[in-house]
Design an enzyme around this catalytic site. Structure first.
Site, PDB file in Angstrom:
ATOM      1  CB  ILE A  11     -29.749 -10.915 -12.697  1.00 60.25           C
ATOM      2  CG1 ILE A  11     -30.781 -11.835 -12.079  1.00 60.25           C
ATOM      3  CG2 ILE A  11     -30.054  -9.453 -12.476  1.00 60.25           C
ATOM      4  CD1 ILE A  11     -30.397 -13.275 -12.058  1.00 60.25           C
ATOM      5  CG  HIS A  42     -19.950  -4.520 -14.458  1.00 53.80           C
ATOM      6  ND1 HIS A  42     -19.943  -3.670 -13.382  1.00 53.80           N
ATOM      7  CD2 HIS A  42     -20.983  -4.118 -15.237  1.00 53.80           C
ATOM      8  CE1 HIS A  42     -20.923  -2.802 -13.499  1.00 53.80           C
ATOM      9  NE2 HIS A  42     -21.569  -3.041 -14.617  1.00 53.80           N
TER      10      HIS A  42
HETATM   11  P1  5GP Z   1     -24.202  -1.386 -14.987  1.00 56.15           P
HETATM   12  O1  5GP Z   1     -25.513  -0.677 -15.092  1.00 56.15           O
HETATM   13  O2  5GP Z   1     -23.478  -1.037 -13.690  1.00 56.15           O
HETATM   14  O3  5GP Z   1     -23.325  -1.237 -16.184  1.00 56.15           O
HETATM   15  O4  5GP Z   1     -24.556  -2.929 -14.962  1.00 56.15           O
HETATM   16  C1  5GP Z   1     -24.855  -3.651 -13.820  1.00 56.15           C
HETATM   17  C2  5GP Z   1     -25.514  -4.929 -14.270  1.00 56.15           C
HETATM   18  O5  5GP Z   1     -25.505  -5.826 -13.178  1.00 56.15           O
HETATM   19  C3  5GP Z   1     -26.963  -4.765 -14.706  1.00 56.15           C
HETATM   20  O6  5GP Z   1     -27.095  -5.106 -16.074  1.00 56.15           O
HETATM   21  C4  5GP Z   1     -27.730  -5.706 -13.786  1.00 56.15           C
HETATM   22  O7  5GP Z   1     -28.744  -6.424 -14.444  1.00 56.15           O
HETATM   23  C5  5GP Z   1     -26.666  -6.629 -13.257  1.00 56.15           C
HETATM   24  N1  5GP Z   1     -26.915  -7.112 -11.925  1.00 56.15           N
HETATM   25  C6  5GP Z   1     -27.258  -6.374 -10.835  1.00 56.15           C
HETATM   26  N2  5GP Z   1     -27.409  -7.172  -9.754  1.00 56.15           N
HETATM   27  C7  5GP Z   1     -27.153  -8.435 -10.184  1.00 56.15           C
HETATM   28  C8  5GP Z   1     -27.144  -9.699  -9.521  1.00 56.15           C
HETATM   29  O8  5GP Z   1     -27.413  -9.837  -8.330  1.00 56.15           O
HETATM   30  N3  5GP Z   1     -26.822 -10.777 -10.285  1.00 56.15           N
HETATM   31  C9  5GP Z   1     -26.516 -10.685 -11.608  1.00 56.15           C
HETATM   32  N4  5GP Z   1     -26.212 -11.796 -12.260  1.00 56.15           N
HETATM   33  N5  5GP Z   1     -26.518  -9.499 -12.260  1.00 56.15           N
HETATM   34  C10 5GP Z   1     -26.834  -8.394 -11.553  1.00 56.15           C
END
Ligand code: 5GP
Ligand code: ZN
Length: 137
Positions: free
Chosen positions: A30, A97
Site C-alpha cells: 500500500i 512477507h
Molecule cells: P514491514 O515493515 O513489516 O517489512 O512491511 C510491512 C509492509 O506492509 C509495509 O511496507 C506497509 O506499507 C505494508 N502494509 C501495511 N498495511 C497494509 C495494508 O493494509 N495493505 C497493503 N497492501 N500493504 C500494507
C-alpha cells in the site's frame, strides 16, 4: 488483534492482488516504495522467517522469482531488491512477507547499503563461523 495480511487473504480488506496460487498470495504494498513494490506472503499465518517450515519456505520462495520476472517484464526496472524484515527494527506486520522492490534510475529509494566491518582477524571469522555452526546442533 486480527492480522491485517490474513484479512487481505480472506478478502475482508481489499488489496491489489498480482499473483495467487494454492499457498501464496502477492499484492501491491500500500506504500509503494517504487512502482510495482509487491509483497509475497504465505496464505498460512506465519509470524516471520524463524517460524517458516520447509514446506512453506519452498512454497513462498518458489513464487518469488515468478513475481520478480513479472515485475521485470511489466516495468523493465534496472534492478530489483528483495527485502525481508524480522523483528526489530523494521518488521511492522507480523505475517511473514518478502518485499520485491523494482529499481529505476534516480528512483529516490533509500535502502541502506551493507555496512562492512572494517578489519576482522582470521580468528574473528573463525569465532563467528563456530558460533553459527554450533547453533545448528
Ligand atoms: P514491514 O515493515 O513489516 O517489512 O512491511 C510491512 C509492509 O506492509 C509495509 O511496507 C506497509 O506499507 C505494508 N502494509 C501495511 N498495511 C497494509 C495494508 O493494509 N495493505 C497493503 N497492501 N500493504 C500494507
Ligand atoms: Zn496473518
Amino acid at each position: 488483534m486480527a492480522c491485517i495480511f490474513c484479512q487481505i487473504i480472506e478478502g475482508k480488506i481489499p488489496s491489489y492482488k498480482v499473483y495467487e496460487d494454492d499457498n501464496v498470495y502477492a499484492f501491491l504494498d500500500i506504500t509503494q516504495g517504487t512502482k510495482g513494490h509487491t509483497l509475497v506472503i504465505p496464505k498460512k499465518h506465519i509470524e516471520n522467517l524463524y517460524a517458516l517450515d520447509d514446506t512453506i519456505a519452498k512454497e513462498v520462495f518458489s513464487a518469488v522469482p515468478k513475481v520478480a520476472n513479472a515485475l521485470k517484464k511489466a516495468f523493465n526496472p534496472i534492478g530489483l531488491n528483495l527485502i525481508n524484515n524480522n523483528d526489530k527494527p523494521h518488521q511492522t506486520v507480523f505475517h511473514f512477507h518478502v518485499h520485491l522492490i523494482p529499481r529505476y534510475p534516480d528512483d529516490g529509494m533509500q535502502l541502506s547499503t551493507l555496512n562492512h566491518q572494517e578489519t576482522l582477524t582470521q580468528s574473528d571469522y573463525i569465532e563467528i563461523q563456530d558460533a553459527i555452526k554450533r547453533a545448528f546442533k
